[in-house]
Design a protein around this motif. Sequence first.
Motif, mmCIF file in Angstrom:
data_model
loop_
_atom_site.group_PDB
_atom_site.id
_atom_site.type_symbol
_atom_site.label_atom_id
_atom_site.label_comp_id
_atom_site.label_asym_id
_atom_site.label_seq_id
_atom_site.Cartn_x
_atom_site.Cartn_y
_atom_site.Cartn_z
ATOM 1 N N PHE A 111 18.531 31.007 -68.067
ATOM 2 C CA PHE A 111 17.690 29.824 -68.221
ATOM 3 C C PHE A 111 18.359 28.688 -68.998
ATOM 4 C CE2 PHE A 111 14.471 33.365 -68.079
ATOM 5 C CZ PHE A 111 13.971 33.054 -66.826
ATOM 6 N N SER A 112 19.192 29.033 -69.971
ATOM 7 C CA SER A 112 19.731 28.014 -70.876
ATOM 8 C C SER A 112 20.595 26.974 -70.175
ATOM 9 C CB SER A 112 20.530 28.675 -71.997
ATOM 10 O OG SER A 112 21.523 29.538 -71.464
ATOM 11 N N THR A 113 21.189 27.348 -69.042
ATOM 12 C CA THR A 113 22.078 26.405 -68.337
ATOM 13 C C THR A 113 21.672 26.159 -66.885
ATOM 14 O OG1 THR A 113 23.584 28.228 -67.787
ATOM 15 C CG2 THR A 113 24.082 26.964 -69.775
ATOM 16 N N ASP A 114 20.645 26.852 -66.407
ATOM 17 C CA ASP A 114 20.252 26.698 -65.004
ATOM 18 C C ASP A 114 19.414 25.434 -64.813
ATOM 19 O OD1 ASP A 114 20.094 27.289 -62.340
ATOM 20 O OD2 ASP A 114 18.949 29.152 -62.566
ATOM 21 N N ILE A 167 11.515 45.195 -69.067
ATOM 22 C CA ILE A 167 12.328 44.516 -68.058
ATOM 23 C C ILE A 167 13.364 43.670 -68.790
ATOM 24 C CG2 ILE A 167 12.399 42.831 -66.180
ATOM 25 C CD1 ILE A 167 9.590 43.619 -65.407
ATOM 26 N N ARG A 168 14.631 43.849 -68.417
ATOM 27 C CA ARG A 168 15.683 43.033 -69.014
ATOM 28 C C ARG A 168 15.748 41.667 -68.340
ATOM 29 N NH1 ARG A 168 21.918 44.752 -68.344
ATOM 30 N NH2 ARG A 168 21.502 43.978 -66.229
ATOM 31 N N VAL A 169 15.800 40.620 -69.154
ATOM 32 C CA VAL A 169 15.942 39.253 -68.666
ATOM 33 C C VAL A 169 17.006 38.565 -69.526
ATOM 34 C CG1 VAL A 169 14.795 37.046 -68.255
ATOM 35 C CG2 VAL A 169 13.524 39.174 -67.941
ATOM 36 N N SER A 170 17.873 37.788 -68.901
ATOM 37 C CA SER A 170 18.953 37.123 -69.632
ATOM 38 C C SER A 170 18.580 35.692 -70.010
ATOM 39 C CB SER A 170 20.230 37.097 -68.788
ATOM 40 O OG SER A 170 21.202 36.248 -69.372
ATOM 41 N N PRO A 171 18.752 35.312 -71.284
ATOM 42 C CA PRO A 171 18.483 33.921 -71.648
ATOM 43 C C PRO A 171 19.554 32.962 -71.139
ATOM 44 C CG PRO A 171 19.361 35.110 -73.541
ATOM 45 C CD PRO A 171 19.133 36.138 -72.441
ATOM 46 N N GLY A 172 20.783 33.472 -70.924
ATOM 47 C CA GLY A 172 21.862 32.645 -70.398
ATOM 48 C C GLY A 172 22.960 32.382 -71.408
ATOM 49 N N ALA A 192 21.693 23.499 -79.790
ATOM 50 C CA ALA A 192 20.266 23.719 -80.022
ATOM 51 C C ALA A 192 19.469 23.687 -78.721
ATOM 52 C CB ALA A 192 19.737 22.677 -81.006
ATOM 53 N N TYR A 193 19.848 22.777 -77.802
ATOM 54 C CA TYR A 193 19.074 22.660 -76.561
ATOM 55 C C TYR A 193 19.185 23.902 -75.686
ATOM 56 C CZ TYR A 193 23.463 21.298 -74.162
ATOM 57 O OH TYR A 193 24.740 21.262 -73.643
ATOM 58 N N HIS A 194 20.293 24.647 -75.791
ATOM 59 C CA HIS A 194 20.409 25.903 -75.044
ATOM 60 C C HIS A 194 19.325 26.889 -75.504
ATOM 61 C CE1 HIS A 194 24.797 24.647 -74.467
ATOM 62 N NE2 HIS A 194 24.328 24.768 -73.238
ATOM 63 N N TYR A 195 19.155 26.988 -76.810
ATOM 64 C CA TYR A 195 18.143 27.899 -77.356
ATOM 65 C C TYR A 195 16.733 27.423 -77.030
ATOM 66 C CZ TYR A 195 21.891 30.204 -79.935
ATOM 67 O OH TYR A 195 23.028 30.896 -80.250
ATOM 68 N N GLU A 196 16.526 26.118 -77.098
ATOM 69 C CA GLU A 196 15.183 25.581 -76.845
ATOM 70 C C GLU A 196 14.764 25.788 -75.392
ATOM 71 O OE1 GLU A 196 15.733 21.586 -78.117
ATOM 72 O OE2 GLU A 196 15.848 22.139 -80.248
ATOM 73 N N LYS A 197 15.687 25.547 -74.467
ATOM 74 C CA LYS A 197 15.341 25.730 -73.055
ATOM 75 C C LYS A 197 15.142 27.199 -72.735
ATOM 76 C CE LYS A 197 16.561 24.527 -68.328
ATOM 77 N NZ LYS A 197 17.516 23.861 -67.416
ATOM 78 N N ALA A 198 16.046 28.058 -73.242
ATOM 79 C CA ALA A 198 15.900 29.495 -73.008
ATOM 80 C C ALA A 198 14.585 29.998 -73.587
ATOM 81 C CB ALA A 198 17.078 30.247 -73.618
ATOM 82 N N ALA A 199 14.232 29.521 -74.779
ATOM 83 C CA ALA A 199 13.000 29.971 -75.435
ATOM 84 C C ALA A 199 11.768 29.611 -74.610
ATOM 85 C CB ALA A 199 12.898 29.354 -76.830
ATOM 86 N N TYR A 200 11.760 28.437 -74.027
ATOM 87 C CA TYR A 200 10.620 28.016 -73.208
ATOM 88 C C TYR A 200 10.388 28.991 -72.061
ATOM 89 C CZ TYR A 200 8.005 25.506 -69.629
ATOM 90 O OH TYR A 200 7.078 25.175 -68.657
ATOM 91 N N GLU A 249 22.224 35.261 -83.837
ATOM 92 C CA GLU A 249 21.858 34.411 -82.699
ATOM 93 C C GLU A 249 20.612 34.950 -82.004
ATOM 94 O OE1 GLU A 249 26.542 33.239 -82.031
ATOM 95 O OE2 GLU A 249 25.572 34.706 -80.716
ATOM 96 N N SER A 250 20.477 36.261 -81.960
ATOM 97 C CA SER A 250 19.288 36.875 -81.365
ATOM 98 C C SER A 250 18.037 36.488 -82.146
ATOM 99 C CB SER A 250 19.433 38.396 -81.347
ATOM 100 O OG SER A 250 20.565 38.805 -80.610
ATOM 101 N N LEU A 251 18.121 36.584 -83.462
ATOM 102 C CA LEU A 251 16.975 36.242 -84.299
ATOM 103 C C LEU A 251 16.661 34.746 -84.219
ATOM 104 C CD1 LEU A 251 17.752 38.454 -87.439
ATOM 105 C CD2 LEU A 251 16.113 38.917 -85.587
ATOM 106 N N ARG A 252 17.695 33.930 -84.064
ATOM 107 C CA ARG A 252 17.474 32.491 -83.902
ATOM 108 C C ARG A 252 16.636 32.214 -82.661
ATOM 109 N NH1 ARG A 252 22.175 27.784 -83.019
ATOM 110 N NH2 ARG A 252 20.723 26.046 -82.696
ATOM 111 N N LEU A 253 16.992 32.852 -81.542
ATOM 112 C CA LEU A 253 16.237 32.642 -80.307
ATOM 113 C C LEU A 253 14.831 33.226 -80.417
ATOM 114 C CD1 LEU A 253 15.995 31.692 -77.422
ATOM 115 C CD2 LEU A 253 17.160 33.772 -76.665
ATOM 116 N N LEU A 254 14.720 34.419 -80.969
ATOM 117 C CA LEU A 254 13.402 35.051 -81.101
ATOM 118 C C LEU A 254 12.458 34.222 -81.964
ATOM 119 C CD1 LEU A 254 14.471 38.787 -81.515
ATOM 120 C CD2 LEU A 254 13.184 37.826 -79.586
ATOM 121 N N SER A 255 13.008 33.526 -82.956
ATOM 122 C CA SER A 255 12.169 32.709 -83.844
ATOM 123 C C SER A 255 11.519 31.549 -83.106
ATOM 124 C CB SER A 255 13.005 32.177 -85.016
ATOM 125 O OG SER A 255 13.900 31.150 -84.592
#
Length: 283
Positions: free
Chosen positions: A72-75, A102-107, A116-124, A155-161
């Motif tokens: 998701f982060s780059t798609d 189910i495993r899903v990849s943030p990208g 920051a925008y990679h994490y924000e888009k993946a988080a959405y 980095e995992s905890l950053r995205l989870l937050s």
Amino acid sequence: MKFAAFSGVLIEHSIQEAMKLTKQLGLDGIEIAVREPHLSPTTSKARVKEMASLSEDLGLDIPVLASYIGGFSTDSDKGCEQSFQDLQRLLDIAAELKSTMIRVSPGGPNGFMSQAYHYEKAAYWMERCAQAAKGYDIDIVMEIHNGSIVETVEESLRLLSLIPSDNIGMIHDAGNMYITDTDYGRDSVIGLGSRMLHVHVKDELRVNEVGAPGTFLNVTKHGEEKFLQSRMGEGGADHGPLFAAMKETGYNGWVTLECHAPFPAYERLEYDLQFVKKLIASV
């Protein structure tokens, strides 16, 4: 702890053969790679029911569907929407197979290159996936993986937050974390805490050249590095501190064997299983 085989190791076999071989090994379950010839979001209901029936007959759980959905982060938005639709189809399949994750990849890109925008888009999009899964009582798991925005615990905890839902967490993978050159021992287990929902184990080794079977190139914070896929104990990843920490914290979830070393599939799974049993006894 319960142990599973990763069906991707047995991808040259049909899923029915892979399940029977997994049972023959004495494992508790099989984590199914969501790619053909094993499974896909468009697999027919008849095939899924056949797999569910065989799972029940063998007494073999299917705890995780290891999808390759995400990025998701780059798609593009269109690509993200397609991945989300694929996830929705997989949820029905997971329910039929009694899978709980189910495993899903943030990208990507690599965590050290991410913005920051990679994490924000993946988080959405990961939040949308988690919300869709909640109705099925299924957890979404993201694998700590080199080449992604979640290469480390931090980095995992950053995205989870950034993700409100609580039915989402991480797959700890010491082999991947060895490649990244980040901690994969006790501190990583304590750091993830309750967000460590699943564990993969495999071994890797830094080498001087590629070309031999099982070797590959990977970009890390050190530049372009060379690695050899290895059997447990023959690579550079020391899994002892990981298993000691899992014992210390009372981890009682699933551990999937995911060896891709250049040996026959059944042989390398059998080897790794025996290694892990000895490792557990020693800690």
